[in-house]
Design a protein around this motif. Structure first.
Motif, PDB file in Angstrom:
ATOM      1  N   LEU A  10       0.832  -1.204   0.000  1.00 33.56           N
ATOM      2  CA  LEU A  10       0.000   0.000   0.000  1.00 33.56           C
ATOM      3  C   LEU A  10       0.867   1.255   0.000  1.00 33.56           C
ATOM      4  N   PHE A  14       1.285   4.156  -3.172  1.00 37.83           N
ATOM      5  CA  PHE A  14       1.109   5.596  -3.021  1.00 37.83           C
ATOM      6  C   PHE A  14       2.409   6.378  -3.225  1.00 37.83           C
ATOM      7  N   GLN A  54      -4.745  10.418   1.213  1.00 39.77           N
ATOM      8  CA  GLN A  54      -5.321   9.437   0.293  1.00 39.77           C
ATOM      9  C   GLN A  54      -5.607   8.114   0.994  1.00 39.77           C
ATOM     10  N   SER A  55      -4.769   7.753   1.980  1.00 40.49           N
ATOM     11  CA  SER A  55      -4.977   6.475   2.681  1.00 40.49           C
ATOM     12  C   SER A  55      -6.282   6.479   3.466  1.00 40.49           C
ATOM     13  N   GLN A  58      -8.993   7.624   2.440  1.00 44.17           N
ATOM     14  CA  GLN A  58     -10.070   7.434   1.481  1.00 44.17           C
ATOM     15  C   GLN A  58      -9.988   6.093   0.750  1.00 44.17           C
ATOM     16  N   ASP A  59      -8.893   5.359   0.940  1.00 46.24           N
ATOM     17  CA  ASP A  59      -8.637   4.130   0.196  1.00 46.24           C
ATOM     18  C   ASP A  59      -9.224   2.922   0.920  1.00 46.24           C
ATOM     19  N   GLU A 103      -8.566  -0.350   0.683  1.00 43.46           N
ATOM     20  CA  GLU A 103      -7.594  -1.326   1.191  1.00 43.46           C
ATOM     21  C   GLU A 103      -6.879  -0.811   2.439  1.00 43.46           C
ATOM     22  N   CYS A 104      -6.560   0.461   2.452  1.00 52.68           N
ATOM     23  CA  CYS A 104      -5.929   1.051   3.644  1.00 52.68           C
ATOM     24  C   CYS A 104      -6.894   0.991   4.821  1.00 52.68           C
TER      25      CYS A 104
END
Length: 105
Positions: free
Chosen positions: A28, A32, A68-69, A71-72, A74-75
């Motif tokens: 991850l 990014f 961004q993490s 909103q992700d 998988e994160c």
């Protein structure tokens, strides 16, 4: 370049769960734009301390990754996994800049 140092206090009875958590995050961070240097699990000495190191080209790039993490999917799944398994007791985050050979940086 900025390197993020994470020092975890982990539940030693949940080492396998923490290792799984680490394996989730390595790709991850790289997706990014970061370079992951790995998770370091207890071997000798304290059985409840683990480390992680990863780098981004700048603190600004790291901040973009952090935003961004959140909103992700998988994160968020990785964050949930740690919370559900309770493999992490606490953590601290620090940032470092490397001193490299002349001409690097």
């Amino acid at each position: 370049m900025i390197t993020c140092y994470l020092r975890y206090v982990i539940d030693p009875d949940k080492l396998a769960e923490f290792e799984h958590y680490g394996r989730l995050w390595i790709p991850l961070v790289e997706r990014f734009g970061g370079t992951h240097h790995g998770y370091f699990l207890p071997s000798e000495g304290a059985n409840n301390i683990a480390l992680a190191l990863f780098s981004f080209p700048s603190l600004a790039a790291y901040e973009v990754y952090r935003q961004q993490s959140f909103q992700d999917a998988e994160c968020q799944a990785a964050f949930r996994y740690a919370k559900e398994t309770r493999c992490i007791v606490s953590y601290e985050r620090s940032f470092f800049r490397p001193v490299l050979t002349a001409g690097d940086a």
